[in-house]
Write a protein that holds these residues in place. Structure first.
Motif, PDB file in Angstrom:
ATOM      1  N   HIS A 156       0.845  -1.202   0.000  1.00 20.07           N
ATOM      2  CA  HIS A 156       0.000   0.000   0.000  1.00 20.07           C
ATOM      3  C   HIS A 156       0.879   1.250   0.000  1.00 20.07           C
ATOM      4  O   HIS A 156       0.574   2.235  -0.692  1.00 20.07           O
ATOM      5  CB  HIS A 156      -0.912  -0.004   1.224  1.00 20.07           C
ATOM      6  N   TYR A 157       1.963   1.196   0.737  1.00 23.86           N
ATOM      7  CA  TYR A 157       2.898   2.323   0.783  1.00 23.86           C
ATOM      8  C   TYR A 157       3.491   2.607  -0.594  1.00 23.86           C
ATOM      9  O   TYR A 157       3.509   3.744  -1.066  1.00 23.86           O
ATOM     10  CB  TYR A 157       4.006   2.009   1.794  1.00 23.86           C
ATOM     11  N   THR A 257      15.550   7.635 -13.938  1.00 19.77           N
ATOM     12  CA  THR A 257      14.796   6.468 -13.473  1.00 19.77           C
ATOM     13  C   THR A 257      14.651   6.533 -11.962  1.00 19.77           C
ATOM     14  O   THR A 257      15.629   6.793 -11.255  1.00 19.77           O
ATOM     15  CB  THR A 257      15.502   5.164 -13.874  1.00 19.77           C
ATOM     16  N   VAL A 258      13.431   6.292 -11.486  1.00 23.11           N
ATOM     17  CA  VAL A 258      13.163   6.230 -10.048  1.00 23.11           C
ATOM     18  C   VAL A 258      12.535   4.887  -9.728  1.00 23.11           C
ATOM     19  O   VAL A 258      11.493   4.527 -10.283  1.00 23.11           O
ATOM     20  CB  VAL A 258      12.231   7.370  -9.594  1.00 23.11           C
ATOM     21  N   VAL A 259      13.171   4.133  -8.844  1.00 22.59           N
ATOM     22  CA  VAL A 259      12.632   2.859  -8.374  1.00 22.59           C
ATOM     23  C   VAL A 259      11.887   3.132  -7.066  1.00 22.59           C
ATOM     24  O   VAL A 259      12.489   3.558  -6.077  1.00 22.59           O
ATOM     25  CB  VAL A 259      13.745   1.819  -8.159  1.00 22.59           C
ATOM     26  N   VAL A 260      10.581   2.914  -7.089  1.00 17.71           N
ATOM     27  CA  VAL A 260       9.753   3.257  -5.927  1.00 17.71           C
ATOM     28  C   VAL A 260       9.806   2.166  -4.868  1.00 17.71           C
ATOM     29  O   VAL A 260       9.905   2.439  -3.668  1.00 17.71           O
ATOM     30  CB  VAL A 260       8.295   3.504  -6.371  1.00 17.71           C
ATOM     31  N   GLU A 261       9.719   0.935  -5.307  1.00 16.94           N
ATOM     32  CA  GLU A 261       9.703  -0.180  -4.367  1.00 16.94           C
ATOM     33  C   GLU A 261      10.220  -1.406  -5.100  1.00 16.94           C
ATOM     34  O   GLU A 261       9.836  -1.654  -6.250  1.00 16.94           O
ATOM     35  CB  GLU A 261       8.274  -0.415  -3.863  1.00 16.94           C
ATOM     36  N   LEU A 278      23.892   3.713 -18.715  1.00 15.51           N
ATOM     37  CA  LEU A 278      23.709   4.793 -19.679  1.00 15.51           C
ATOM     38  C   LEU A 278      24.035   6.169 -19.088  1.00 15.51           C
ATOM     39  O   LEU A 278      23.849   7.185 -19.746  1.00 15.51           O
ATOM     40  CB  LEU A 278      22.256   4.798 -20.179  1.00 15.51           C
ATOM     41  N   SER A 279      24.482   6.171 -17.833  1.00 19.43           N
ATOM     42  CA  SER A 279      24.781   7.409 -17.106  1.00 19.43           C
ATOM     43  C   SER A 279      23.547   8.295 -16.970  1.00 19.43           C
ATOM     44  O   SER A 279      23.649   9.522 -16.943  1.00 19.43           O
ATOM     45  CB  SER A 279      25.920   8.188 -17.798  1.00 19.43           C
ATOM     46  N   ARG A 280      22.374   7.672 -16.878  1.00 19.14           N
ATOM     47  CA  ARG A 280      21.151   8.400 -16.604  1.00 19.14           C
ATOM     48  C   ARG A 280      21.011   8.562 -15.087  1.00 19.14           C
ATOM     49  O   ARG A 280      21.382   7.663 -14.322  1.00 19.14           O
ATOM     50  CB  ARG A 280      19.920   7.655 -17.130  1.00 19.14           C
ATOM     51  N   PRO A 281      20.483   9.685 -14.595  1.00 22.45           N
ATOM     52  CA  PRO A 281      20.273   9.843 -13.156  1.00 22.45           C
ATOM     53  C   PRO A 281      19.372   8.746 -12.605  1.00 22.45           C
ATOM     54  O   PRO A 281      18.392   8.341 -13.245  1.00 22.45           O
ATOM     55  CB  PRO A 281      19.601  11.217 -13.055  1.00 22.45           C
ATOM     56  N   LEU A 282      19.714   8.286 -11.417  1.00 19.39           N
ATOM     57  CA  LEU A 282      18.994   7.179 -10.791  1.00 19.39           C
ATOM     58  C   LEU A 282      18.568   7.559  -9.384  1.00 19.39           C
ATOM     59  O   LEU A 282      19.380   8.078  -8.609  1.00 19.39           O
ATOM     60  CB  LEU A 282      19.885   5.933 -10.756  1.00 19.39           C
ATOM     61  N   GLY A 283      17.306   7.316  -9.061  1.00 18.74           N
ATOM     62  CA  GLY A 283      16.798   7.584  -7.720  1.00 18.74           C
ATOM     63  C   GLY A 283      16.059   6.376  -7.177  1.00 18.74           C
ATOM     64  O   GLY A 283      15.621   5.500  -7.927  1.00 18.74           O
ATOM     65  N   ALA A 284      15.920   6.311  -5.866  1.00 18.45           N
ATOM     66  CA  ALA A 284      15.206   5.210  -5.222  1.00 18.45           C
ATOM     67  C   ALA A 284      14.485   5.752  -3.995  1.00 18.45           C
ATOM     68  O   ALA A 284      14.989   6.633  -3.298  1.00 18.45           O
ATOM     69  CB  ALA A 284      16.166   4.097  -4.822  1.00 18.45           C
ATOM     70  N   VAL A 285      13.302   5.214  -3.753  1.00 18.97           N
ATOM     71  CA  VAL A 285      12.470   5.652  -2.626  1.00 18.97           C
ATOM     72  C   VAL A 285      12.738   4.747  -1.429  1.00 18.97           C
ATOM     73  O   VAL A 285      12.624   3.523  -1.534  1.00 18.97           O
ATOM     74  CB  VAL A 285      10.977   5.600  -3.000  1.00 18.97           C
ATOM     75  N   PRO A 286      13.088   5.304  -0.285  1.00 24.80           N
ATOM     76  CA  PRO A 286      13.322   4.463   0.896  1.00 24.80           C
ATOM     77  C   PRO A 286      12.011   3.974   1.490  1.00 24.80           C
ATOM     78  O   PRO A 286      10.958   4.576   1.302  1.00 24.80           O
ATOM     79  CB  PRO A 286      14.041   5.417   1.856  1.00 24.80           C
ATOM     80  N   GLY A 287      12.090   2.869   2.203  1.00 23.47           N
ATOM     81  CA  GLY A 287      10.925   2.344   2.919  1.00 23.47           C
ATOM     82  C   GLY A 287      11.339   1.920   4.307  1.00 23.47           C
ATOM     83  O   GLY A 287      12.448   2.247   4.769  1.00 23.47           O
ATOM     84  N   GLN A 288      10.479   1.175   4.988  1.00 22.11           N
ATOM     85  CA  GLN A 288      10.846   0.680   6.312  1.00 22.11           C
ATOM     86  C   GLN A 288      12.007  -0.302   6.186  1.00 22.11           C
ATOM     87  O   GLN A 288      12.055  -1.114   5.255  1.00 22.11           O
ATOM     88  CB  GLN A 288       9.650  -0.023   6.953  1.00 22.11           C
ATOM     89  N   THR A 293       9.919  -5.484   0.581  1.00 26.67           N
ATOM     90  CA  THR A 293       9.630  -4.831  -0.699  1.00 26.67           C
ATOM     91  C   THR A 293      10.441  -3.559  -0.904  1.00 26.67           C
ATOM     92  O   THR A 293      10.407  -2.977  -1.977  1.00 26.67           O
ATOM     93  CB  THR A 293       8.130  -4.490  -0.805  1.00 26.67           C
ATOM     94  N   SER A 294      11.176  -3.137   0.127  1.00 21.75           N
ATOM     95  CA  SER A 294      12.066  -1.983  -0.022  1.00 21.75           C
ATOM     96  C   SER A 294      13.543  -2.367   0.057  1.00 21.75           C
ATOM     97  O   SER A 294      14.418  -1.496  -0.029  1.00 21.75           O
ATOM     98  CB  SER A 294      11.761  -0.925   1.049  1.00 21.75           C
ATOM     99  N   ALA A 295      13.823  -3.648   0.189  1.00 25.10           N
ATOM    100  CA  ALA A 295      15.215  -4.086   0.302  1.00 25.10           C
ATOM    101  C   ALA A 295      16.015  -3.696  -0.940  1.00 25.10           C
ATOM    102  O   ALA A 295      17.181  -3.316  -0.855  1.00 25.10           O
ATOM    103  CB  ALA A 295      15.275  -5.597   0.525  1.00 25.10           C
ATOM    104  N   GLY A 296      15.393  -3.777  -2.088  1.00 21.90           N
ATOM    105  CA  GLY A 296      16.084  -3.440  -3.330  1.00 21.90           C
ATOM    106  C   GLY A 296      16.382  -1.955  -3.460  1.00 21.90           C
ATOM    107  O   GLY A 296      17.456  -1.567  -3.937  1.00 21.90           O
ATOM    108  N   THR A 297      15.450  -1.114  -3.042  1.00 23.66           N
ATOM    109  CA  THR A 297      15.696   0.329  -3.138  1.00 23.66           C
ATOM    110  C   THR A 297      16.766   0.751  -2.145  1.00 23.66           C
ATOM    111  O   THR A 297      17.606   1.608  -2.453  1.00 23.66           O
ATOM    112  CB  THR A 297      14.399   1.127  -2.895  1.00 23.66           C
TER     113      THR A 297
END
Length: 395
Positions: A156-157, A257-261, A278-288, A293-297
Motif C-alpha cells: 500500500h505504501y 529512473t526512479v525505483v519506488v519499491e 547509460l549514465s542516466r540519473p537514478l533515484g530510489a524511494v526508501p521504505g521501512q 519490498t524496499s530491500a532493493g531500493t
C-alpha cells in the motif's frame, strides 16, 4: 542462397494494410526492418552491427545470399544464421503488419521524424524499430521524463508513493514512463492519466495487446491519451528475456529512473542497472528497514549511489529542474514554524484533504485546520471540492 522476395512490389503489398504509400526505396527499407523484427530477439547486437553498417535491406540480402560479413567473426555469423533463418516467413511478417494496421499500431523506424534519438545511446543493442500505438509524436517530447518503476506485488505504501510522485510530476509537464505491469507501473500510469499528463507504456509483447490482460483498459487509456510502445512485432508474446530487454528501453527512453519499491532481486533493479550503464540519473524511494519490498531500493541507495527520493521535488532535482516547493515559497521567508510545516506537506498541483496534510506534517488535524484558514486569508493556499493546495504564483 535463400529465395525471399524483397522487391519494392512485395514490400508495398505487405505494407498496404497501413494504407500509406511509400516510394520504392522506403518501402523496401521498412519491409526489411519488419522482416528483421521477426528474425531476431530484442537486443541482438550482431544484427545491430550489420544493420548499422549496411542498412536493413543490404544486410538482409547478404544474410539470405550466405554472403560474407567482415564485421563479424565466422562463429558469430554461423550462430546468427542458425538463430535467424528458421524464423524467416513472409506470411508471419505480413500477418504482423496486418495486425498492426487493424489495431492502429504504427511502425516507427530510425529514419522517421518521431524517432526518439535517445534510444541510439544503446549502440548495437538499440532497437531496430518501434511498434507504436497512440501519439508517436509524444516520443519527441521526453526531454523532461522519468521512469517510475517498481515491484509488481507493491505494498500500500509503494502504491501510494508511486501515485503521488507520478501525479505531481505529470501535472507539472514531466512525462511518466513505465512498463504497464501490475503494482508500481500501473499506479504510475493511472496517476499520470488522472493528472492530465503524458505517460508512455513500454510492453514486452506486441503493442496490439495488453499484458497483463487485466490491464487491457489501462493500456487502451494510455494509447488513447499517451503512447504504447514495443520493439517486437504485433502478435509477439512476452517472455522473460523480452521483459529484461524491455527494461533497457525504459531506462534509455527516460531522462531519469526512479525505483519506488523493489525486493532484493526485483526486475526493477535490472532497469536501474541499465540507467546507470547509460549514465542516466537514478533515484530510489526508501521504505521501512524491515520491509522486504524496499530491500532493493535500500540496496540501490547504499551500494549503487542512487539518490534518495522522498518527493516530486527530489525527482525534479534529479532532472536538474527547480522544485515546485521552492517556486511556490514566498520570497520574503516570512512563514516559519507550524505554518511552514503545513505548507511543506502541500503541493501546488495535487489537492489534499486536511487529514492527509496533518499526517504529512506530523501535526494534529484540528491545529492544521486553523492554520489552513489563516494561510487562506493570506492567499498562500486555496481550497476546493477535493481539499487544499498551495496557491500558484501568478494565479
Amino acid at each position: 542462397m535463400i529465395a525471399f522476395d524483397l522487391s519494392a512490389g512485395a514490400a508495398q503489398q505487405a505494407l498496404s494494410p497501413a494504407g500509406i504509400e511509400f516510394d520504392a526505396q522506403e518501402a523496401r527499407a521498412r519491409y526489411a526492418t519488419a522482416v528483421w523484427c521477426q528474425l531476431i530477439e530484442p537486443g541482438d547486437s550482431v544484427a545491430g552491427r550489420i544493420i548499422g553498417a549496411r542498412g536493413p535491406v543490404a544486410a538482409l540480402e547478404a544474410v539470405l545470399a550466405d554472403g560474407e560479413f567482415p564485421e563479424l567473426t565466422p562463429k558469430e555469423l554461423v550462430d546468427a544464421r542458425k538463430r535467424w533463418l528458421p524464423r524467416l516467413s513472409a506470411g508471419a511478417v505480413a500477418g504482423s503488419l496486418a495486425a498492426a494496421a487493424a489495431r492502429g499500431v504504427t511502425l516507427l523506424t530510425r529514419g522517421d521524424p518521431d524517432w526518439p534519438t535517445q534510444l541510439d545511446d544503446l549502440g548495437a543493442h538499440a532497437p531496430l524499430c518501434l511498434w507504436v500505438r497512440g501519439d508517436a509524436s509524444a516520443l519527441r517530447r521526453l526531454e523532461a521524463s522519468v521512469a517510475v518503476v517498481g515491484a509488481r506485488a507493491a505494498s500500500h505504501y509503494g502504491d501510494h508513493v508511486a501515485r503521488e510522485l507520478a501525479a505531481e510530476l505529470a501535472a507539472s509537464g514531466i512525462a511518466v514512463v513505465s512498463g504497464g505491469a501490475y503494482g508500481i507501473d500501473g499506479a504510475a500510469h493511472r496517476a499520470a492519466l488522472r493528472a492530465g499528463g503524458l505517460t508512455v507504456a513500454l510492453l514486452a509483447g506486441g503493442a496490439d495487446r495488453a499484458y497483463p490482460a487485466g490491464h487491457t483498459q489501462l493500456i487502451d487509456d494510455v494509447a488513447r491519451r499517451g503512447v504504447v510502445v514495443s520493439e517486437v512485432p504485433c502478435g509477439a508474446a512476452p517472455t522473460k528475456w523480452r521483459f529484461l530487454q524491455r527494461n533497457r528501453l525504459i531506462a534509455a527512453l527516460s531522462a531519469a529512473t526512479v525505483v519506488v519499491e523493489a525486493g532484493w532481486r526485483s526486475g526493477s533493479l535490472n532497469t536501474a542497472g541499465h540507467a546507470a550503464a547509460l549514465s542516466r540519473p537514478l533515484g530510489a524511494v526508501p521504505g521501512q528497514i524491515t520491509s522486504a519490498t524496499s530491500a532493493g531500493t535500500h540496496r540501490l541507495i547504499r551500494e549503487y549511489g542512487a539518490q534518495c527520493i522522498t518527493s516530486a521535488d527530489d525527482v525534479r532535482e534529479l532532472l536538474g529542474m527547480p522544485g515546485e516547493t521552492d517556486a511556490a515559497a514566498p520570497g520574503d521567508g516570512a512563514y516559519t514554524g507550524d505554518a511552514t510545516r503545513v505548507k511543506d506537506a502541500m503541493s501546488t498541483r495535487v489537492w489534499r484533504d486536511a487529514t492527509e496534510i496533518a499526517r504529512r506534517a506530523g501535526m494534529a488535524a484540528d491545529v492544521v485546520g486553523g492554520i489552513l484558514g489563516l494561510l487562506a486569508l493570506d492567499g498562500a493556499v486555496e481550497s476546493g471540492i477535493e481539499g487544499w493546495r498551495l496557491a500558484r504564483i501568478g494565479g
